[in-house]
Design an enzyme around this catalytic site. Structure first.
Site, PDB file in Angstrom:
ATOM      1  N   GLU A  96       0.836  -1.205   0.000  1.00 47.64           N
ATOM      2  CA  GLU A  96       0.000   0.000   0.000  1.00 47.64           C
ATOM      3  C   GLU A  96       0.869   1.252   0.000  1.00 47.64           C
ATOM      4  O   GLU A  96       2.009   1.228   0.469  1.00 47.64           O
ATOM      5  CB  GLU A  96      -0.892   0.025   1.253  1.00 47.64           C
ATOM      6  N   ASP A 100      -4.174   5.588   6.266  1.00 47.90           N
ATOM      7  CA  ASP A 100      -4.770   6.768   6.899  1.00 47.90           C
ATOM      8  C   ASP A 100      -5.757   6.261   7.956  1.00 47.90           C
ATOM      9  O   ASP A 100      -5.363   5.942   9.078  1.00 47.90           O
ATOM     10  CB  ASP A 100      -5.422   7.614   5.796  1.00 47.90           C
TER      11      ASP A 100
HETATM   12  P1  IMP Z   1      -7.542   4.713   4.440  1.00 49.61           P
HETATM   13  O1  IMP Z   1      -8.152   5.932   5.063  1.00 49.61           O
HETATM   14  O2  IMP Z   1      -6.389   4.177   5.261  1.00 49.61           O
HETATM   15  O3  IMP Z   1      -8.570   3.675   4.126  1.00 49.61           O
HETATM   16  O4  IMP Z   1      -6.907   5.226   3.076  1.00 49.61           O
HETATM   17  C1  IMP Z   1      -7.449   4.867   1.866  1.00 49.61           C
HETATM   18  C2  IMP Z   1      -6.801   5.531   0.690  1.00 49.61           C
HETATM   19  O5  IMP Z   1      -6.984   6.938   0.801  1.00 49.61           O
HETATM   20  C3  IMP Z   1      -5.293   5.345   0.535  1.00 49.61           C
HETATM   21  O6  IMP Z   1      -4.937   4.130  -0.071  1.00 49.61           O
HETATM   22  C4  IMP Z   1      -4.990   6.523  -0.370  1.00 49.61           C
HETATM   23  O7  IMP Z   1      -5.284   6.204  -1.720  1.00 49.61           O
HETATM   24  C5  IMP Z   1      -5.964   7.588   0.116  1.00 49.61           C
HETATM   25  N1  IMP Z   1      -5.295   8.534   1.025  1.00 49.61           N
HETATM   26  C6  IMP Z   1      -5.319   8.560   2.374  1.00 49.61           C
HETATM   27  N2  IMP Z   1      -4.586   9.581   2.854  1.00 49.61           N
HETATM   28  C7  IMP Z   1      -4.089  10.229   1.765  1.00 49.61           C
HETATM   29  C8  IMP Z   1      -3.222  11.374   1.593  1.00 49.61           C
HETATM   30  O8  IMP Z   1      -2.730  12.024   2.528  1.00 49.61           O
HETATM   31  N3  IMP Z   1      -2.962  11.714   0.296  1.00 49.61           N
HETATM   32  C9  IMP Z   1      -3.446  11.048  -0.782  1.00 49.61           C
HETATM   33  N4  IMP Z   1      -4.237   9.967  -0.662  1.00 49.61           N
HETATM   34  C10 IMP Z   1      -4.557   9.560   0.602  1.00 49.61           C
END
Ligand code: IMP
Ligand code: MG
Length: 173
Positions: A96, A100
């Protein structure tokens, strides 16, 4: 929006990926490694990390999209492209770009575990600090970063900036 400052340089990323690749190469010696990249964000991490891996490795990709605004995840994940290969009995390493909320991976790991891989582990270039998330063990972590929206090295804002060779922070103009 514009790039405010560089958070992690190209050189720092490159030496971190070399370290991660060395650890993965050690751990998967003699095993049938399958790396699964999560599209689109992980395509650059996958390409650069895998070139530091010295054991035989196969590749597959999944494309997911999480409903929500451009900079926030809702936790509801839609599989846009599933794996081409069966993973039953194989040593799977998910790659990954960033963790986030962790909701995307939490969902994916549950989904993939059902298919009974021999092992299922996780590599992520970036992990955001100070966020409450479901338990996720990142066996191969890259960098911890502050809770800011970052772009570059595969990460986008509205599909832009994925090609930046460094990680930058986005700012209002
Ligand atoms: P999650 O919130 O961990 O499920 O993140 C899901 C997806 O959100 C990641 O795989 C990224 O594609 C996108 N993402 C989360 N944080 C960022 C950031 O700071 N910049 C760009 N994309 C992000
Ligand atoms: Mg994205």
């Amino acid at each position: 929006m514009k790039i405010g400052r560089t958070l992690i340089s190209e050189e720092e990323i490159s030496s971190k990926l070399a370290e991660m690749g060395a650890a993965i190469s050690r751990d998967y010696e003699g095993k049938d490694l399958l790396m699964i990249g999560i599209l689109k964000g992980a395509f650059i991490v996958m390409a650069d990390l895998s070139r530091h891996i010295t054991v035989p490795v196969a590749f597959d990709f999944m494309a997911v999209s999480s409903y929500g605004s451009a900079t926030k995840t809702s936790g509801v994940v839609r599989i846009l492209k599933d794996l081409d290969t069966e993973i039953t009995g194989r040593h799977v390493l998910i790659v990954e770009d960033i963790i986030d909320s962790g909701l995307t991976l939490h969902y994916l790991i549950k989904n993939l575990a059902v298919r009974k891989p021999a092992s299922l582990d996780l590599a992520a270039l970036l992990i955001k600090d100070g966020i409450e998330r479901p338990p996720l063990e990142v066996k191969y972590p890259g960098f911890s970063i502050p809770n800011e929206f970052v772009v570059g090295f595969g990460l986008d804002y509205a599909e832009r900036y994925r090609n930046l060779p460094f990680i930058g922070v986005l700012e209002e103009e």
